[in-house]
Scaffold this motif. Structure first.
Motif, mmCIF file in Angstrom:
data_model
loop_
_atom_site.group_PDB
_atom_site.id
_atom_site.type_symbol
_atom_site.label_atom_id
_atom_site.label_comp_id
_atom_site.label_asym_id
_atom_site.label_seq_id
_atom_site.Cartn_x
_atom_site.Cartn_y
_atom_site.Cartn_z
ATOM 1 N N ASP A 16 3.264 15.604 -2.572
ATOM 2 C CA ASP A 16 4.568 15.135 -3.045
ATOM 3 C C ASP A 16 5.268 14.236 -2.030
ATOM 4 O OD1 ASP A 16 4.266 16.584 -5.387
ATOM 5 O OD2 ASP A 16 5.218 18.373 -4.549
ATOM 6 N N THR A 17 4.547 13.745 -1.040
ATOM 7 C CA THR A 17 5.157 12.933 0.017
ATOM 8 C C THR A 17 4.275 11.716 0.289
ATOM 9 O OG1 THR A 17 5.971 14.973 1.042
ATOM 10 C CG2 THR A 17 6.046 12.972 2.372
ATOM 11 N N ASN A 18 4.889 10.522 0.308
ATOM 12 C CA ASN A 18 4.126 9.338 0.665
ATOM 13 C C ASN A 18 5.015 8.291 1.327
ATOM 14 O OD1 ASN A 18 5.197 7.423 -1.351
ATOM 15 N ND2 ASN A 18 4.144 8.707 -2.843
ATOM 16 N N ILE A 19 4.343 7.383 1.999
ATOM 17 C CA ILE A 19 4.991 6.236 2.624
ATOM 18 C C ILE A 19 4.435 4.994 1.943
ATOM 19 C CG2 ILE A 19 5.247 4.911 4.750
ATOM 20 C CD1 ILE A 19 4.933 7.550 6.280
ATOM 21 N N VAL A 20 5.311 4.073 1.571
ATOM 22 C CA VAL A 20 4.894 2.826 0.940
ATOM 23 C C VAL A 20 5.330 1.654 1.815
ATOM 24 C CG1 VAL A 20 4.885 3.719 -1.423
ATOM 25 C CG2 VAL A 20 6.981 2.757 -0.482
ATOM 26 N N GLY A 21 4.596 0.572 1.718
ATOM 27 C CA GLY A 21 4.957 -0.604 2.492
ATOM 28 C C GLY A 21 4.374 -1.856 1.874
ATOM 29 N N SER A 22 4.966 -2.982 2.217
ATOM 30 C CA SER A 22 4.447 -4.266 1.747
ATOM 31 C C SER A 22 4.848 -5.366 2.719
ATOM 32 C CB SER A 22 4.970 -4.585 0.339
ATOM 33 O OG SER A 22 6.363 -4.810 0.375
ATOM 34 N N ALA A 23 4.075 -6.437 2.673
ATOM 35 C CA ALA A 23 4.375 -7.633 3.449
ATOM 36 C C ALA A 23 3.889 -8.833 2.646
ATOM 37 C CB ALA A 23 3.704 -7.595 4.815
ATOM 38 N N ALA A 24 4.659 -9.919 2.683
ATOM 39 C CA ALA A 24 4.294 -11.124 1.943
ATOM 40 C C ALA A 24 4.767 -12.349 2.713
ATOM 41 C CB ALA A 24 4.912 -11.108 0.547
ATOM 42 N N TYR A 25 4.023 -13.424 2.575
ATOM 43 C CA TYR A 25 4.397 -14.696 3.192
ATOM 44 C C TYR A 25 4.180 -15.781 2.145
ATOM 45 C CZ TYR A 25 4.770 -18.515 6.507
ATOM 46 O OH TYR A 25 5.179 -19.639 7.169
ATOM 47 N N ALA A 26 5.153 -16.692 2.028
ATOM 48 C CA ALA A 26 5.054 -17.748 1.025
ATOM 49 C C ALA A 26 5.634 -19.051 1.558
ATOM 50 C CB ALA A 26 5.795 -17.339 -0.247
ATOM 51 N N GLN A 27 5.014 -20.145 1.152
ATOM 52 C CA GLN A 27 5.568 -21.478 1.375
ATOM 53 C C GLN A 27 6.013 -21.979 0.015
ATOM 54 O OE1 GLN A 27 3.368 -24.373 3.743
ATOM 55 N NE2 GLN A 27 3.943 -25.937 2.260
ATOM 56 N N LEU A 28 7.315 -22.275 -0.115
ATOM 57 C CA LEU A 28 7.916 -22.575 -1.412
ATOM 58 C C LEU A 28 8.754 -23.844 -1.346
ATOM 59 C CD1 LEU A 28 9.112 -18.922 -1.990
ATOM 60 C CD2 LEU A 28 7.115 -19.983 -3.039
ATOM 61 N N HIS A 29 9.184 -24.309 -2.510
ATOM 62 C CA HIS A 29 10.097 -25.438 -2.622
ATOM 63 C C HIS A 29 11.288 -25.010 -3.461
ATOM 64 C CE1 HIS A 29 6.500 -27.650 -1.442
ATOM 65 N NE2 HIS A 29 7.322 -28.626 -1.077
ATOM 66 N N GLU A 30 12.438 -25.528 -3.143
ATOM 67 C CA GLU A 30 13.657 -25.243 -3.884
ATOM 68 C C GLU A 30 13.802 -26.286 -4.998
ATOM 69 O OE1 GLU A 30 17.738 -23.810 -2.142
ATOM 70 O OE2 GLU A 30 17.476 -25.962 -1.823
ATOM 71 N N GLY B 155 0.799 -1.208 0.000
ATOM 72 C CA GLY B 155 0.000 0.000 0.000
ATOM 73 C C GLY B 155 0.835 1.262 0.000
ATOM 74 N N ARG B 156 0.126 2.363 -0.148
ATOM 75 C CA ARG B 156 0.762 3.686 -0.157
ATOM 76 C C ARG B 156 -0.108 4.634 0.649
ATOM 77 N NH1 ARG B 156 -0.444 5.122 -5.007
ATOM 78 N NH2 ARG B 156 -1.974 6.685 -4.370
ATOM 79 N N LEU B 157 0.517 5.379 1.534
ATOM 80 C CA LEU B 157 -0.167 6.380 2.336
ATOM 81 C C LEU B 157 0.322 7.752 1.877
ATOM 82 C CD1 LEU B 157 -2.026 7.067 4.732
ATOM 83 C CD2 LEU B 157 -0.007 6.881 6.204
ATOM 84 N N ASP B 158 -0.566 8.520 1.258
ATOM 85 C CA ASP B 158 -0.213 9.851 0.767
ATOM 86 C C ASP B 158 -0.319 10.853 1.906
ATOM 87 O OD1 ASP B 158 0.139 8.925 -1.861
ATOM 88 O OD2 ASP B 158 -2.019 9.046 -2.230
ATOM 89 N N ILE B 159 0.819 11.409 2.312
ATOM 90 C CA ILE B 159 0.846 12.368 3.409
ATOM 91 C C ILE B 159 0.550 13.765 2.878
ATOM 92 C CG2 ILE B 159 2.268 13.384 5.218
ATOM 93 C CD1 ILE B 159 3.827 10.680 5.200
ATOM 94 N N LEU B 160 1.291 14.178 1.882
ATOM 95 C CA LEU B 160 1.071 15.427 1.150
ATOM 96 C C LEU B 160 1.078 15.081 -0.336
ATOM 97 C CD1 LEU B 160 3.536 17.738 3.128
ATOM 98 C CD2 LEU B 160 1.043 17.687 3.343
#
Length: 166
Positions: A78-92, A71-76
């Motif tokens: 020309d100013t914003n904060i972005v963030g993300s989170a992910a979780y995965a179960q995988l195989h090599e 997501g992105r949080l627009d403060i002004l």
């Protein structure tokens, strides 16, 4: 929603120098994404699966999945904060330099990823500061001939910081 289906032929599924085995692999990958259409701020969610079916070597069948949000949080304007989170179960995949040739099956692991960033524009100049954290957690794997191969030494946290001026 989206669904990908693919068929692959691999002439050496165990990635060995001798006694090569071939097989057809069907991969079915359903995914769903929900994205905001707001004029300010943003929120996106995603989830998906990857199922691999081997025609003749069913012991190689595997199931991976993942969920993510960003997501992105627009403060002004020309100013914003972005963030993300992910979780995965995988195989090599077999044959990688990091995978053991004596493993009876592909190594399974989980991955948690997160990112936080700050963006600022000054007229036509943009700046960004970003930090990421990835946590890898590998499961022990059965060894050909019996026993287990410990994978705890491969568990790790990776941190990345970046600054950009444009």
């Amino acid at each position: 929603p989206k669904m990908d289906v693919s068929e692959t032929y691999n002439d050496n599924i165990y990635a060995t120098d001798t006694q090569e085995k071939s097989d057809f692999i069907t991969q079915v990958s359903p995914n769903i994404a929900v994205n905001s259409l707001w004029s300010r701020h943003a929120l996106n969610l995603q989830a998906g699966l990857d199922q691999y079916w081997y025609r003749d070597n069913t012991g190689e069948n595997r199931f991976d999945w993942h969920v993510a949000a960003d997501g992105r949080l627009d403060i002004l304007r020309d100013t914003n904060i972005v963030g993300s989170a992910a979780y995965a179960q995988l195989h090599e995949d077999r044959g990688l330099p990091t995978s053991s040739a004596s493993a009876a099956e592909p190594v399974q692991y989980t991955l948690f990823s997160s990112m936080l960033g700050f963006n600022q524009a000054f007229n036509r100049i943009t700046t960004s500061l970003t930090g990421t954290w990835d946590r890898y957690n590998y499961d022990d794997v059965a060894q050909v001939g019996g026993g287990f191969i410990g994978q705890n030494d491969r568990d790790r946290d990776e941190y990345t910081e970046a600054a950009k001026l444009g």
